[in-house]
Design an enzyme around this catalytic site. Structure first.
Site, PDB file in Angstrom:
ATOM      1  N   LYS A  40       0.951  -1.217  -0.035  1.00  0.00           N
ATOM      2  CA  LYS A  40       0.102  -0.071  -0.016  1.00  0.00           C
ATOM      3  C   LYS A  40       0.948   1.130   0.098  1.00  0.00           C
ATOM      4  CE  LYS A  40      -0.148  -0.720   4.938  1.00  0.00           C
ATOM      5  NZ  LYS A  40      -1.292  -1.009   6.017  1.00  0.00           N
ATOM      6  N   ARG A 138     -10.922   0.205  14.542  1.00  0.00           N
ATOM      7  CA  ARG A 138     -11.019   0.967  13.196  1.00  0.00           C
ATOM      8  C   ARG A 138     -11.795   0.298  12.110  1.00  0.00           C
ATOM      9  NH1 ARG A 138      -4.881   0.753  10.466  1.00  0.00           N
ATOM     10  NH2 ARG A 138      -5.265  -1.353  10.027  1.00  0.00           N
ATOM     11  N   TYR A 266      15.531  30.786   7.599  1.00  0.00           N
ATOM     12  CA  TYR A 266      14.390  31.210   8.073  1.00  0.00           C
ATOM     13  C   TYR A 266      14.459  31.272   9.526  1.00  0.00           C
ATOM     14  CZ  TYR A 266      12.284  30.697   3.667  1.00  0.00           C
ATOM     15  OH  TYR A 266      11.974  30.864   2.208  1.00  0.00           O
ATOM     16  N   MET A 314      12.176  24.382   2.227  1.00  0.00           N
ATOM     17  CA  MET A 314      11.476  23.393   1.472  1.00  0.00           C
ATOM     18  C   MET A 314      12.309  22.811   0.467  1.00  0.00           C
ATOM     19  SD  MET A 314       8.484  24.236  -1.080  1.00  0.00           S
ATOM     20  CE  MET A 314       7.262  24.997  -0.130  1.00  0.00           C
TER      21      MET A 314
HETATM   22  C1  LIG Z   1      -0.496  -2.040   6.501  1.00  0.00           C
HETATM   23  C2  LIG Z   1      -0.912  -3.317   7.178  1.00  0.00           C
HETATM   24  C3  LIG Z   1      -0.026  -4.315   7.405  1.00  0.00           C
HETATM   25  C4  LIG Z   1       1.448  -4.164   7.342  1.00  0.00           C
HETATM   26  O1  LIG Z   1       1.925  -3.953   8.573  1.00  0.00           O
HETATM   27  P1  LIG Z   1       3.468  -3.527   8.675  1.00  0.00           P
HETATM   28  O2  LIG Z   1       3.340  -3.173  10.218  1.00  0.00           O
HETATM   29  O3  LIG Z   1       3.707  -2.646   8.057  1.00  0.00           O
HETATM   30  O4  LIG Z   1       4.281  -4.994   8.666  1.00  0.00           O
HETATM   31  C5  LIG Z   1      -0.674  -5.726   7.738  1.00  0.00           C
HETATM   32  N1  LIG Z   1      -1.814  -5.785   7.586  1.00  0.00           N
HETATM   33  C6  LIG Z   1      -2.914  -4.777   7.532  1.00  0.00           C
HETATM   34  C7  LIG Z   1      -4.110  -4.834   7.876  1.00  0.00           C
HETATM   35  C8  LIG Z   1      -2.359  -3.366   7.503  1.00  0.00           C
HETATM   36  O5  LIG Z   1      -3.506  -2.316   7.298  1.00  0.00           O
END
Ligand SMILES: *Cc1c(COP(=O)(O)O)cnc(C)c1O
Length: 382
Positions: A40, A138, A266, A314
């Site tokens: 992801k 969640r 800055y 930046m």
């Molecule tokens: C992002 C995610 C993972 C991976 O988690 P890591 O801590 O990066 O290994 C696994 N399962 C779910 C449901 C996630 O959202």
């Protein structure tokens, strides 16, 4: 390697290290356990196309993504393996997901109905994994009420939707002190025991993110979902250190000798405490370098740690190189990662920035080309 890619600042990704980390996950979770590398957020900022190409040789069972759009992108890249969408899909995206053959995770009966209706209407078969909420809060069905929702889900997965898996997610597997992994593991088992048996085969059960895999390998079950560890982030206290995958590098674009008292950046938050030599690097917070490193962080140049002085802008960052007189324009500074044995870990940077390695990696800017290298010594030939 094109010099343009390395002309200003870039993210170097070590493919051999990525591979090594994947093998360590496989060793920890056992040869029979399926692998679902989580790619992801553009593979945690590494670039998903190249990451998937690198992971393919290990023949994972599938890939985990967060969104339907990310899943569709994998299909467009030619991925034919299972692609599991790990967050609840907005209902407007269900048709896209079903037509792309993505596997959706399901956390409500309403979502389940939506998927079943879509599969029926489009004539496509769909597969789902049910998420069980064992404490994360969640997403997922309540672990205490599995007998209720389990029956309803089973009812809706008779026709065109296949109920392939059941999973949960740990909230504190990174914390060595927490007893929550065992607790969530027990809740998950209790919930699974209450579900109606599949009519054929077995459902794939999974719980572990990177931290879970190394914290409690016995909970690896049928599949693991590693993310951060693959990309070189430590999964948690007391857990193995992954090989460094990501290095962030920038060139010195200007060197100047300044008299004592010269102000910098800055807010003029820094003044030369003696006659100093400053190197200006072509990288800044617009590239994802946290502003919190201003007057606090370090870079490595030629195997030596040098302090970042003044606020980070930046596009530019200034380093005090008074104690490294050989340093000059065009030289490469490493802000994260390894350089000639010395290094600045992702953890050091994230701690100083008051965040975690995930946020640092996923925050690395689009402006930084991702440059893949195949062994850890290739950067010495630059
Ligand atoms: C992002 C995610 C993972 C991976 O988690 P890591 O801590 O990066 O290994 C696994 N399962 C779910 C449901 C996630 O959202």
């Amino acid at each position: 390697m094109s010099t343009e890619l390395r002309s200003r600042a870039w993210v170097e990704v070590d493919e051999a290290a990525l591979h090594g980390n994947l093998l360590r996950v496989r060793d920890a979770s056992g040869p029979d356990c399926r692998m679902l590398p989580v790619v992801k957020a553009d593979a945690y900022g590494l670039g998903v196309a190249r990451t998937v190409a690198a992971l393919e040789s290990a023949e994972p069972w599938g890939y985990g993504v967060a969104t339907v759009t990310e899943g569709v992108q994998l299909r467009e890249l030619g991925v034919t393996r299972t692609v599991l969408v790990l967050t609840p899909a907005p209902s407007a995206m269900v048709p896209r997901a079903v037509s792309a053959g993505l596997t959706l995770s399901v956390s409500s009966i309403e979502a389940m109905r939506r998927i079943a209706r879509e599969a029926e209407a489009s004539g496509c078969d769909a597969a789902i994994h049910v998420e069980v909420d064992t404490g994360m809060g969640r997403a997922g069905f309540d672990w205490r009420r599995a007998s209720e929702w389990g029956r309803a889900v089973a009812e809706l997965t008779k026709e065109r939707v296949r109920w392939e898996g059941v999973f949960t997610h740990f909230h504190s597997a990174d914390d060595a002190e927490s007893r929550s992994v065992e607790l969530q593991g027990r809740r998950f088992r209790d919930a699974v025991d209450l579900l109606p048996r599949p009519e054929t085969g077995e459902r794939i059960l999974h719980l572990c993110n990177s931290a879970g895999i190394f914290r409690r390998p016995e909970l690896a079950a049928d599949l693991v979902r590693p993310g951060i560890f693959l990309y070189g982030g430590r999964a948690g206290g007391g857990l193995p250190t992954p090989d460094t995958v990501v290095s962030v590098r920038a060139r010195v674009v200007l060197v100047r000798d300044v008299p004592m008292g010269t102000s910098l950046g800055y807010g003029a938050t820094y003044r030369a405490t003696r006659p100093e030599r400053w190197a200006t690097l072509g990288i800044g917070y617009g590239d994802g370098i946290p502003r919190a490193l201003g007057n606090r962080g370090h870079v490595v140049m030629g195997g030596r740690r040098l302090p970042i002085v003044g606020r980070i802008s930046m596009d530019l960052t200034v380093v005090d190189i008074t104690d490294a007189p050989g340093a000059g324009v065009d030289q490469i500074a490493t802000l994260i990662g390894v350089d000639d044995g010395a290094g600045i870990s992702l953890e050091e940077v994230s701690e100083k920035a008051g965040t975690n390695s995930y946020e640092i990696l996923t925050g690395l800017g689009r402006r930084l080309p991702r440059v893949w290298v195949n062994d850890r010594h290739s950067h010495e030939q630059r």
